[in-house]
Design an enzyme around this catalytic site. Structure first.
Site, short mmCIF file in Angstrom:
data_model
loop_
_atom_site.label_atom_id
_atom_site.label_comp_id
_atom_site.label_asym_id
_atom_site.label_seq_id
_atom_site.Cartn_x
_atom_site.Cartn_y
_atom_site.Cartn_z
N ASP A 67 0.82 -1.21 0.00
CA ASP A 67 0.00 0.00 0.00
C ASP A 67 0.85 1.26 0.00
O ASP A 67 2.07 1.20 0.15
CB ASP A 67 -0.95 0.00 1.22
CG ASP A 67 -0.23 -0.30 2.53
OD1 ASP A 67 1.02 -0.28 2.56
OD2 ASP A 67 -0.92 -0.56 3.53
N ASN A 136 -6.81 -2.35 14.79
CA ASN A 136 -8.22 -2.61 14.48
C ASN A 136 -8.38 -3.81 13.53
O ASN A 136 -9.47 -4.05 13.02
CB ASN A 136 -8.87 -1.36 13.88
CG ASN A 136 -8.25 -0.96 12.54
OD1 ASN A 136 -7.36 -1.64 12.04
ND2 ASN A 136 -8.72 0.13 11.96
N HIS A 138 -6.81 -4.23 10.61
CA HIS A 138 -6.62 -4.01 9.17
C HIS A 138 -5.39 -4.75 8.66
O HIS A 138 -4.45 -5.01 9.41
CB HIS A 138 -6.58 -2.51 8.82
CG HIS A 138 -5.35 -1.78 9.23
ND1 HIS A 138 -5.34 -0.47 9.58
CD2 HIS A 138 -4.05 -2.19 9.36
CE1 HIS A 138 -4.11 -0.09 9.88
NE2 HIS A 138 -3.31 -1.12 9.76
N GLU A 143 -9.52 -1.58 5.81
CA GLU A 143 -10.00 -1.21 7.13
C GLU A 143 -11.32 -1.94 7.44
O GLU A 143 -12.06 -2.30 6.51
CB GLU A 143 -10.27 0.30 7.17
CG GLU A 143 -9.03 1.15 6.91
CD GLU A 143 -8.15 1.33 8.13
OE1 GLU A 143 -8.26 0.53 9.08
OE2 GLU A 143 -7.34 2.26 8.13
P1 PGA Z 1 2.79 -1.11 12.69
O1 PGA Z 1 1.60 -1.07 11.64
O2 PGA Z 1 3.73 -2.16 12.22
O3 PGA Z 1 3.42 0.27 12.61
O4 PGA Z 1 2.19 -1.42 14.01
C1 PGA Z 1 1.05 -2.28 11.23
C2 PGA Z 1 -0.14 -2.02 10.35
O5 PGA Z 1 -0.82 -1.00 10.57
O6 PGA Z 1 -0.41 -2.83 9.46
#
Ligand code: PGA
Length: 240
Positions: A67, A136, A138, A143
């Site tokens: 992404d 959450n 995702h 999301e």
């Molecule tokens: P993070 O993000 O590794 O910074 O916790 C993970 C994500 O949001 O997929």
């Protein structure tokens, strides 16, 4: 699903790096799906060390990142393009032409997403996809929602993600409101998936994933239908 519980972040990172290196050693022209965020940083550091020690060679590898924020310029230090160069690409020998990241500068986001999806397919799909997981649930920027998208698409970020990611920006107001992301089917078509999670803040999402129940309100739970998923997490993400 296989679950590997590690003592700490370093052990998680090492195990993940060894899987990536083995994939490349077994198939030098492997197609890797890569993730950004703080979780895979340690894995990238170890892969750079392994490259410097001649334990892995990226010269034939192709990469597709999950992404990118939208819109965002590649020179913005918060862009995922910038992140990948800083943590991995500028330290290894993957040819620039083999690197693919959704273009946060594209004028036509829909066209960019369609071309990205087609390009992954033209390489025969992703051999090994690395994923983080949001608090959450995702994956990529898919999301929680009533409906999820199958293919690469433009999407809005939830308040939860804007707030989680605001630590990297001057303020929450500076976090881009949209992103381009692989869809759930794009991810599920990968031949092998390794999901990394570290820390208490991921416990809720990891519990839902390993419960075996599937809901679009926790997108990571969709991974339960994949036949080759490995979850590598630390004790805090697993036990809470
Ligand atoms: P993070 O993000 O590794 O910074 O916790 C993970 C994500 O949001 O997929």
């Amino acid at each position: 699903m296989r679950i590997v519980i590690c003592d700490n972040y370093d052990e998680m990172s090492k195990k993940a790096a060894l899987i990536v290196a083995s994939q490349i050693n077994m198939k030098p022209n492997a197609v890797l799906g890569l993730a950004t965020g703080s979780t895979p940083e340690g894995m990238y550091r170890i892969l750079v060390d392994m490259y410097n020690n001649k334990e892995v060679d990226f010269s034939e590898v192709t990469t597709f990142n999950l992404d990118e924020y939208y819109p965002i310029s590649k020179s913005n230090s918060q862009s995922y393009d910038f992140f990948m160069k800083k943590h991995l690409f500028s330290h290894i020998n993957v040819p620039e032409a083999n690197i693919n990241i959704p273009n946060g500068e594209a004028c036509d986001a829909e066209k960019e997403c369609e071309e990205y999806e087609n390009k992954i397919a033209s390489f025969g799909g992703i051999d090994l996809q690395i994923l983080g997981i949001g608090q959450n649930g995702h994956i990529g920027f898919n999301e929680p929602d009533e409906f999820l998208y199958s293919n690469t698409h433009k999407t809005g970020l939830t308040e939860s993600t804007i707030s989680a990611n605001s630590r990297f920006f001057a303020s929450a107001g500076d976090v881009p409101k949209n992103a381009l992301t692989m869809g759930i089917a794009t991810i599920l078509k990968s031949k092998k998936i390794v999901l990394l999670a570290c820390g208490k803040s991921k416990h809720d999402a990891i519990s839902k994933l390993i419960s075996g129940k599937i809901t679009t309100l926790c997108p990571a739970t969709m991974l339960n239908v994949h036949r080759d998923l490995v979850v590598i997490c630390d004790k805090e993400a697993y036990h809470g």
